[in-house]
Design an enzyme around this catalytic site. Structure first.
Site, PDB file in Angstrom:
ATOM      1  CB  SER A   5      -0.858   0.017   1.272  1.00 19.98           C
ATOM      2  OG  SER A   5      -1.414   1.304   1.506  1.00 19.98           O
ATOM      3  CE1 TYR A  37      -4.635  -2.148   4.948  1.00 14.58           C
ATOM      4  CE2 TYR A  37      -3.497  -0.065   4.564  1.00 14.58           C
ATOM      5  CZ  TYR A  37      -4.118  -1.199   4.076  1.00 14.58           C
ATOM      6  OH  TYR A  37      -4.223  -1.386   2.706  1.00 14.58           O
TER       7      TYR A  37
HETATM    8  C1  BGC Z   1      -6.219   1.429   1.994  1.00 18.19           C
HETATM    9  C2  BGC Z   1      -7.395   2.270   1.534  1.00 18.19           C
HETATM   10  C3  BGC Z   1      -6.953   3.703   1.274  1.00 18.19           C
HETATM   11  C4  BGC Z   1      -5.706   3.762   0.404  1.00 18.19           C
HETATM   12  C5  BGC Z   1      -5.159   5.176   0.264  1.00 18.19           C
HETATM   13  C6  BGC Z   1      -5.106   1.582   0.988  1.00 18.19           C
HETATM   14  O1  BGC Z   1      -4.027   0.763   1.333  1.00 18.19           O
HETATM   15  O2  BGC Z   1      -6.635   0.074   2.133  1.00 18.19           O
HETATM   16  O3  BGC Z   1      -8.421   2.244   2.511  1.00 18.19           O
HETATM   17  O4  BGC Z   1      -7.999   4.400   0.624  1.00 18.19           O
HETATM   18  O5  BGC Z   1      -4.706   2.928   0.942  1.00 18.19           O
HETATM   19  O6  BGC Z   1      -5.091   5.869   1.477  1.00 18.19           O
END
Ligand code: BGC
Length: 270
Positions: free
Chosen positions: A155, A168
């Site tokens: 991410s 996360y």
């Molecule tokens: C998350 C999303 C978020 C995106 C940008 C992703 O890794 O799961 O919820 O919108 O990152 O912030």
């Protein structure tokens, strides 16, 4: 997007969390590019079976398999089933992931543990099983010039700190170091390990960030490209990283984020 069905012909792929969102897009693209695909899912068997049926209707090969990627027994059973059905694995897409958001001081140990165990430990367990098979089998030159490919779904939050999502963001930061360490260790054996770092992609995981005009406008302020991504944007990158076209790419993160990591606030500030 039309993929050449010869690009990944004869290759066996496993996509974790393949029944929805980015995983579903990757499953469909790998199948269209000629790979046989195991569609791992956690709870939505109906969605997974529907994708499998559609792939088969298009003359592709796919099976669905339920497993919780954070459980070692489940992961080992899934690989055993894959080897029984398809003989081996050439491509692992470590995609399964979730969010359990909370302000930091209110975050429970359960919220922390769940996100770390699915997003990070799950990728470790699957990568380890795939790598064992890559090493056992080695390169099959007719299939691919690599002994195997692992793609970790990370991410932008492996780089961008994220208040209210500490579990996360930490899991994604961990994926980056895990991916690069595995790549360093296994590159001599012709195994390639890379990550894709999606930005905001329209999927169920971030629905609240785009499903009202106000939320969408706020989100777009963070995206220089001025559009929210779609699962195809990510699937195209996954097909490339899985194919021999990226043979000299190893230990890298490909950001597919419409420029979200370009510090858009600085376009007019600073
Ligand atoms: C998350 C999303 C978020 C995106 C940008 C992703 O890794 O799961 O919820 O919108 O990152 O912030």
């Amino acid at each position: 997007m039309v993929y050449s069905p010869y690009l990944l012909k004869g290759q066996k792929a496993l996509v974790t969390g393949g029944s929805s969102g980015i995983g579903e897009g990757v499953v469909r693209a790998l199948a269209a590019a000629g790979a046989s695909v195991v569609v791992n899912y956690h709870s939505d068997s109906e969605a997974a079976e529907k994708i499998v049926d559609e792939i088969k209707l298009a003359n592709g090969e796919a099976i669905a398999f339920q497993a919780d990627v954070s459980q070692e027994d489940d992961v080992q059973a899934m690989f055993a089933k894959m080897f029984q059905e398809f003989g081996t694995i050439d491509i692992l897409v470590n995609n399964a992931g979730l969010q359990k958001d909370s302000s930091f001081v209110d975050m429970t140990l359960d919220q922390w543990n769940l996100v770390i165990s699915v997003n990070l430990t799950g990728q470790f367990l699957c990568a380890r099983e795939a790598a064992k098979e890559f090493l056992r089998r080695g390169v099959q030159p007719r299939i691919s010039c690599a002994a195997g490919k692992i793609i970790c779904m990370s991410s932008v939050h492996q780089l961008i700190p994220w208040a209210g999502h500490v579990n996360y963001a930490t899991s994604k930061g961990g994926i980056d170091m895990m991916m690069r360490s595995i790549a360093q260790e296994l590159a001599p054996q012709k195994i390639r390990v890379n990550s894709i770092a999606p930005g905001a992609i329209k999927t169920p995981i971030n629905k609240s960030a785009w499903d009202t005009p106000e939320a969408e406008a706020k989100l777009l302020q963070l995206i220089p490209a001025n559009r929210i991504g779609n699962t195809e944007d990510i699937a195209k990158a996954a097909v490339w990283l899985a194919s021999d076209d990226s043979d000299y790419v190893n230990g890298t993160t490909l950001y597919v984020d419409g420029g979200m990591t370009l510090y858009p606030g600085f376009a007019t500030g600073g």
